[in-house]
Design an enzyme around this catalytic site. Structure first.
Site: not given
Ligand code: NCD
Length: 314
Positions: A57-58, A86, A107, A135
């Site tokens: 999703r993100t 590497k 991320r 987040h």
């Molecule tokens: C979350 C995350 O990556 O922190 N997911 C997300 O970004 N929608 C929650 C999770 O992974 O449980």
């Protein structure tokens, strides 16, 4: 107030008026996110997606947001095919990305990585999750979903359920909800309680930490039930994970005692915490929440990048 050229590393980087403005702008972005209207404030802009941890999703909602705004993406979706394999350091990778793009969405499994990237980068850095840290953009869409359902955030009773120790979404969300005067209830296995530093921050803001271990009691008076997955990948020891795996599950039986207007949220992916039967109830708001990721991230990207100025000169 301008967000132009800024980094978004923690939700604490944004003030309450800035968050409110982003939520208003996100609401206006909905028809554009649905493809019913067209707007291109990111024409000629390139956004780098640097994802060193799994994401569906993100990353895809950020990419969709960039495309809907008329911009382009360059993407690392799998660290195994980038030079990280590497042995390249994060700061070297960020140096490159900053010269290839106008903003970086990062991320990374290490807490603090996004802050480090922002120090290296001349271009805005958006934290899309740094280990068990923060987040912030997930928080914006969580807030947008609550606001859409209730028209307000203040006075809502929000239960945060699940892995409060390693769950970065709740670390950001708890702070933002406190800022908006929501009432917070924390419900988790005893080994997965909120980290001390998050708890201290909330107490410093005047939040009374209310914990409720009994699920049916937590659900009874809630307006919002925010369910999270146990973050298996962050446990140093698998035996510790196995002790708490499957320890809570929301199904229609649990929700039978809830207010009729209760909404159930989840950042997703779910891994058994919410039974599929809940999807068909009026409580299920997690798919709407996942859609709102697009207009919310559009609003944020347009605020950071739409227009001519650069980082540090807002
Ligand atoms: C979350 C995350 O990556 O922190 N997911 C997300 O970004 N929608 C929650 C999770 O992974 O449980």
């Amino acid at each position: 107030m301008s967000l132009h050229g800024r980094d978004v590393i923690s939700i604490r980087d944004l003030t309450r008026p800035e968050i409110e403005e982003l939520l208003d702008s996100a609401r206006r972005m909905i028809p554009y996110a649905e493809g019913k209207k067209v707007t291109h404030p990111l024409t000629d802009k390139i956004v780098a997606m640097a994802f060193f941890e799994p994401s569906t999703r993100t990353r895809l909602s950020f990419e969709s947001a960039v495309h809907r705004l008329g911009g382009e993406c360059i993407t690392i979706a799998d660290p195994l095919v980038s030079s990280v394999r590497k042995g390249e350091s994060l700061s070297d990778t960020v140096h490159m990305l900053t010269s290839y793009s106008d903003a970086i969405v990062l991320r990374h499994p290490n807490e603090g990585s996004a802050r480090l990237a922002a120090r290296v980068s001349e271009k805005p850095v958006i934290n899309a999750g740094d280990g068990a840290g923060q987040h912030p953009t997930q928080t914006l869409l969580d807030l947008a979903t609550m606001k859409e359902a209730f028209g307000t955030l203040s006075g809502l009773r929000v239960v945060l359920l699940g892995d409060l120790k390693y769950g970065r979404t709740v670390h950001s969300l708890a702070y933002a909800l406190a800022l908006f005067g929501a009432e917070l209830v924390f419900s988790s296995p005893s080994t997965l309680r909120l980290p001390d530093e998050v708890r201290d921050q909330l107490e410093h803001m005047g939040v009374r930490i209310h914990e409720e271990d009994q699920l049916h009691r937590a659900v009874r008076d809630a307006d919002v039930l925010y369910v999270t997955r146990i973050q298996k990948e962050r446990f140093p020891d698998e035996a510790e994970y196995l002790k708490v795996a499957g320890s809570y599950r929301i199904d229609n039986g649990v929700l039978a005692g809830a207010k009729s207007r209760l909404i159930v949220l989840h950042p997703l992916p779910r891994a058994g915490e919410i039974a599929a039967e809940v999807d068909a109830t009026s409580h299920a708001a997690y798919f709407r929440q996942a859609f709102l990721a697009v207009p919310v991230r559009m609003a944020l990207l347009a605020a950071l990048l739409g227009g001519p100025k650069s980082k540090g000169r807002s």
